[in-house]
Enzyme design. Structure first.
Site, PDB file in Angstrom:
ATOM      1  N   ARG A  45     -17.027  28.677  -5.288  1.00 39.65           N
ATOM      2  CA  ARG A  45     -17.942  28.907  -4.179  1.00 39.65           C
ATOM      3  C   ARG A  45     -17.905  30.415  -3.929  1.00 39.65           C
ATOM      4  O   ARG A  45     -18.231  31.175  -4.838  1.00 39.65           O
ATOM      5  CB  ARG A  45     -17.571  28.069  -2.949  1.00 39.65           C
ATOM      6  CG  ARG A  45     -18.747  27.924  -1.975  1.00 39.65           C
ATOM      7  CD  ARG A  45     -18.476  27.004  -0.801  1.00 39.65           C
ATOM      8  NE  ARG A  45     -17.609  27.613   0.192  1.00 39.65           N
ATOM      9  CZ  ARG A  45     -17.235  27.034   1.334  1.00 39.65           C
ATOM     10  NH1 ARG A  45     -17.667  25.815   1.618  1.00 39.65           N
ATOM     11  NH2 ARG A  45     -16.450  27.632   2.197  1.00 39.65           N
ATOM     12  N   LYS A  91     -15.919  23.855  13.178  1.00 39.32           N
ATOM     13  CA  LYS A  91     -17.304  23.577  12.759  1.00 39.32           C
ATOM     14  C   LYS A  91     -17.588  22.087  12.565  1.00 39.32           C
ATOM     15  O   LYS A  91     -18.733  21.662  12.663  1.00 39.32           O
ATOM     16  CB  LYS A  91     -17.619  24.340  11.474  1.00 39.32           C
ATOM     17  CG  LYS A  91     -16.837  23.831  10.293  1.00 39.32           C
ATOM     18  CD  LYS A  91     -16.995  24.723   9.076  1.00 39.32           C
ATOM     19  CE  LYS A  91     -16.363  24.047   7.877  1.00 39.32           C
ATOM     20  NZ  LYS A  91     -15.941  24.964   6.847  1.00 39.32           N
TER      21      LYS A  91
HETATM   22  C1  LIG Z   1     -14.683  24.503   6.579  1.00 37.65           C
HETATM   23  C2  LIG Z   1     -13.751  25.497   6.067  1.00 37.65           C
HETATM   24  C3  LIG Z   1     -12.370  25.302   6.198  1.00 37.65           C
HETATM   25  C4  LIG Z   1     -11.774  24.056   6.811  1.00 37.65           C
HETATM   26  O1  LIG Z   1     -11.684  23.067   5.852  1.00 37.65           O
HETATM   27  P1  LIG Z   1     -11.033  21.633   6.166  1.00 37.65           P
HETATM   28  O2  LIG Z   1     -11.035  20.971   4.846  1.00 37.65           O
HETATM   29  O3  LIG Z   1     -11.914  20.963   7.161  1.00 37.65           O
HETATM   30  O4  LIG Z   1      -9.674  21.861   6.689  1.00 37.65           O
HETATM   31  C5  LIG Z   1     -11.534  26.304   5.742  1.00 37.65           C
HETATM   32  N1  LIG Z   1     -12.019  27.421   5.162  1.00 37.65           N
HETATM   33  C6  LIG Z   1     -13.338  27.638   5.011  1.00 37.65           C
HETATM   34  C7  LIG Z   1     -13.799  28.902   4.373  1.00 37.65           C
HETATM   35  C8  LIG Z   1     -14.240  26.687   5.456  1.00 37.65           C
HETATM   36  O5  LIG Z   1     -15.559  26.907   5.309  1.00 37.65           O
END
Ligand SMILES: *Cc1c(COP(=O)(O)O)cnc(C)c1O
Length: 364
Positions: free
Chosen positions: A132, A37
């Site tokens: 969250r 993403k």
């Molecule tokens: C964006 C996201 C990640 C990835 O996090 P990073 O810090 O970029 O490695 C992992 N888990 C969830 C649920 C996320 O939304």
């Protein structure tokens, strides 16, 4: 457009970073989801992650997932945002698994899965402190029980997320709690959970120190692979490249000007009242890139002698007085990006993307 800001993307470094993360995780029995993403799932970058050996991909946006499927990616994709009740059909159609916390959504996923004659995997999210998404621990067993009634849903495991809302760091304690809850659910329901998903990049710190509790067997890594940084722990990850991305934009004016504007100060282009400190006449460059192109708070000049003074929608003002380079009109100034900066340029149509080391597209 000629002279557009350019984002250089080094695919070999993406591949290297992915490989390093995968190797370290696999050594400890942990699978890696490459999280796409942060770069709007550009397929070239996702391919480099796959070449680096990630076990699956994951994204928070259905548009990105569908784009990856359209480009021919067949490996498992996990939906990383709680599915919208209104979008369960796409989740079931295009992803293999999704993170969940709402039984009403899981029920809808089950109905959709039935329609498509599929089994959808659910990772039940547990909130171990960051506040969250996720269930509080006292509610997990009840929801897990309810899930087991849906034939088309497989409770694949539990997961947690940290460092996002509350800024809570992963620890042996909170990840240990996740593992414990998993064992409890297995025991009470007589089932086997395949996945205990212990967070993202911020969990790599524990990994390095061999402090990831036994039982955690999946991490979802975006930032670490892309930027070689770990913002939550406020560190660079020494064994990864930090310079995968380089943003460059062209200088359109160089002039020496006072640091105090002349006249009555009103509001700037974004409604703020700007403040200035008078440090005399300074040499500055205007770069043809502004807030419409990039989140300017997310970029940093590579030349550490340069100082970003401010930006409007189409212009970036940089103090170049102390630079050892004789910067002139037509030159480019280079910037590094943090996660916010990367997010903002990745889907900006004003920023050209240039892939370094792009190869035939075999490994999807
Ligand atoms: C964006 C996201 C990640 C990835 O996090 P990073 O810090 O970029 O490695 C992992 N888990 C969830 C649920 C996320 O939304």
């Amino acid at each position: 457009m000629r002279g557009s800001p350019i984002l250089d993307i080094d695919l070999e470094k993406i591949k290297y970073n992915s490989f390093q993360v995968v190797e370290k995780c696999h050594e400890q029995g942990i699978a890696v989801l490459g999280v796409t993403k942060g770069f709007s799932a550009m397929y070239q970058i996702a391919s480099a992650m796959v070449e680096g050996g990630v076990d699956g991909l994951a994204d928070a946006r259905m548009e990105n997932v569908m784009e990856l499927r359209k480009k021919g990616f067949t490996l498992p994709i996990t939906m990383l945002r709680l599915p919208r009740l209104s979008d369960v059909i796409n989740v079931v159609k295009h992803t293999d698994a999704s993170i969940n916390s709402e039984i009403i959504v899981i029920e809808a996923l089950a109905k959709a899965a039935k329609k498509f004659k599929k089994i959808h995997q659910v990772i039940l999210m547990i909130d171990v402190g960051d506040l969250r998404e996720g269930l509080l621990k006292e509610n997990v067993l009840e929801v897990a029980k309810q899930i087991s009634c849906f034939k088309e849903i497989k409770l694949a495991g539990l997961g947690t997320n940290m460092g996002c809302f509350g800024g809570i760091l992963p620890s042996p304690d909170n990840l240990g709690l996740l593992v414990k809850i998993g064992l409890y659910v297995e025991r009470e329901l007589g089932i086997q959970l395949e996945i205990i998903s212990g967070g993202g990049t911020s969990s790599l710190y524990l990994l390095e120190n061999h402090q990831v509790p036994v039982g955690v067997n999946q991490l979802r890594i975006g930032e670490g692979i892309l930027l070689g940084t770990d913002t939550t722990n406020n560190r660079k990850i020494s064994w990864l490249h930090q310079d995968v991305f380089l943003l460059r934009a062209e200088v359109i004016e160089v002039n020496s000007k006072p640091t105090m504007p002349t006249g009555t100060i009103g509001r700037d282009a974004f409604g703020h009242i700007p403040e200035f400190v008078d440090i005399g006449v300074r040499k500055r460059a205007i770069v043809s890139m502004g807030k419409q192109d990039v989140n300017v708070e997310g970029i940093n000049p590579i030349d550490e002698k340069l100082i970003i003074l401010g930006a409007s929608s189409d212009h970036l003002i940089v103090d170049i007085t102390d630079s050892e380079q004789a910067i002139k009109v037509g030159d480019q100034i280079a910037f590094s990006l943090n996660y916010a900066g990367l997010l903002s340029v990745s889907d900006s149509k004003y920023v050209k993307k240039r892939f370094i080391g792009e190869r035939s597209q075999k490994s999807r």
